[in-house]
Design an enzyme around this catalytic site. Structure first.
Site, short mmCIF file in Angstrom:
data_model
loop_
_atom_site.label_atom_id
_atom_site.label_comp_id
_atom_site.label_asym_id
_atom_site.label_seq_id
_atom_site.Cartn_x
_atom_site.Cartn_y
_atom_site.Cartn_z
N PHE A 158 0.81 -1.21 0.00
CA PHE A 158 0.00 0.00 0.00
C PHE A 158 0.85 1.26 0.00
O PHE A 158 0.40 2.30 -0.46
CB PHE A 158 -1.00 -0.02 1.16
CG PHE A 158 -2.03 -1.11 1.01
CD1 PHE A 158 -2.58 -1.38 -0.23
CD2 PHE A 158 -2.44 -1.87 2.09
CE1 PHE A 158 -3.53 -2.38 -0.39
CE2 PHE A 158 -3.38 -2.87 1.94
CZ PHE A 158 -3.93 -3.13 0.70
N ASP A 159 2.07 1.19 0.51
CA ASP A 159 3.01 2.30 0.30
C ASP A 159 3.26 2.47 -1.20
O ASP A 159 3.29 3.59 -1.72
CB ASP A 159 4.34 2.02 1.00
CG ASP A 159 4.36 2.51 2.44
OD1 ASP A 159 3.59 3.43 2.76
OD2 ASP A 159 5.14 1.97 3.23
#
Length: 400
Positions: free
Chosen positions: A182-183
């Site tokens: 998700f980064d």
């Protein structure tokens, strides 16, 4: 910015080529992964990215192992084509330089805690007063409202978003993904938002604040799984390597090892059955549609794996691929890079010069007219401080 000015900027900062963002200046106040990944993508496309670090440096510099010549490969993976300047915001002269850089930049990217830059006069409102056309991108974990105090770590978002509840087998505990997914997705979303805002600026002359958070990016990036609940009212659960809507679409046992097989439509399923010498399965009422194959997947798995047991995964791969059926061996990362190399995708590039030439992974987009360039190896801490300070002094003098 005029083309001549872009050429001058490239000459000063050691960039070559004419990437689509050549001449664009990015003040990068981000660290670790989501922000740096975004700004590296912009730098590959020709932007001049000035990475502002505290005297201690980006935390990711200390995330070891693995290392290359004692440098963190985590840091090296997302910081090529950038210039590093060290500034201590608690020192008035350094803070003034940071403000001057933001006032000069076309784009500012930051991932401080919400409202964390306000006391330094580096928040969007303060910078927009100095630089009304700035594109200012802020990345947080859970937004700037009720979630502002929550720490923005990828692992926390994998847990809180529901993604970990989908990862693992039915009988296992939830697992995190093998990367900070998700980064990475948020970094991609940030670059998309920035480019959209830049296009808007070319037509209106207006800057704007682009805000992102990891949780929103997670829910968007979970696509069909989040839609299962939002659109269909169904809460998805862990299914191991199986797909909720397609079968077969998973690693399958062969005579030696597993092979990922994907039959996403009736035509592909018929080709699979033909190669496995059971063409009658494609006409069987239990398996003649995706819905029926899903309903009878346990029966179908047994029938397919009986046929697959006749050969190894290595033998089945060319046979199935040659028939136009999607399949893939299960490899380690080395195998993935080697495959890309064999396919002519040239996955590894060597930015930098002489002893500071560091292999990194190629930019994922190919441009027919304005290709990505790989001029600069990931910077040593503060290695461009004098260069950036001198350039800012020239900019300030020219503005007087």
């Amino acid at each position: 910015m005029a083309e001549a000015a872009a050429d001058t900027l490239n000459e000063i900062f050691g960039r070559t080529g004419s990437g689509p963002l050549s001449g664009v200046v990015v003040a990068d106040f981000s660290r670790v992964l989501a922000g740096p990944y975004c700004t590296m993508l912009l730098a590959d496309m020709g932007a001049t990215v000035i990475k502002v670090e505290s005297p201690a440096g980006d935390d990711a510099r200390t995330w070891k192992p693995p290392v290359r010549d004692e440098e963190s490969t985590f840091f090296l993976s997302v910081n090529r084509n950038k210039h590093s300047i060290t500034l201590d915001f608690n020192e008035p002269s350094d803070l003034a330089l940071a403000q001057q850089l933001a006032a000069r930049a076309d784009i500012v990217v930051e991932n401080f805690k919400p409202h964390g830059l306000e006391r330094y006069g580096l928040d969007y409102a303060a910078i927009a007063d100095l630089n009304p056309t700035v594109i200012y991108a802020s990345i947080t974990g859970f937004g700037t409202g009720a979630g502002a105090a929550l720490p923005g770590y990828d692992l926390l978002v994998q847990a809180a978003s529901g993604m970990m509840s989908l990862t693992g087998g039915q009988e296992t505990e939830p697992y995190r993904a093998g990367l900070a997914m998700f980064d990475v997705i948020t970094g991609l979303h940030a670059s998309t938002g920035i480019l959209g805002a830049l296009h808007h600026r070319t037509t209106t002359g207006e800057g704007q604040h682009v805000e992102l958070n990891l949780l929103s990016s997670a829910l968007s990036g979970m696509v069909n799984q989040s839609a299962a609940y939002v659109t269909g009212g169904v809460i998805p659960t862990r299914m191991g390597n199986e797909h909720p809507s397609l079968y077969p679409y998973e690693p399958m046992l062969t005579g030696d090892g597993r092979l990922v097989i994907a039959a996403a439509n009736n035509g592909q399923f018929a080709r699979l059955c033909a190669v496995l010498e059971v063409p009658e399965l494609a006409q069987d009422q239990r398996f003649c549609s995706a819905e029926q194959r899903n309903a009878h997947r346990s029966e179908l798995r047994i029938l397919l794996e009986v046929q697959l047991a006749a050969r190894s995964a290595e033998e089945w791969f060319p046979l199935l691929s040659g028939a136009g059926l999607p399949c893939a061996p299960i490899q380690d990362v080395k195998g993935g890079v080697d495959l890309a190399d064999r396919l002519g995708l040239d996955p590894v590039v060597l930015p930098g010069e002489n002893e500071r030439q560091i292999p990194t992974v190629r930019h994922p987009v190919s441009f027919s007219r304005t290709p990505a360039t790989y001029d600069l190896a990931p910077p040593m801490l503060g290695s461009s401080s004098d260069l950036v300070r001198g350039w800012l002094a020239q900019q300030l003098a020219a503005a007087r």
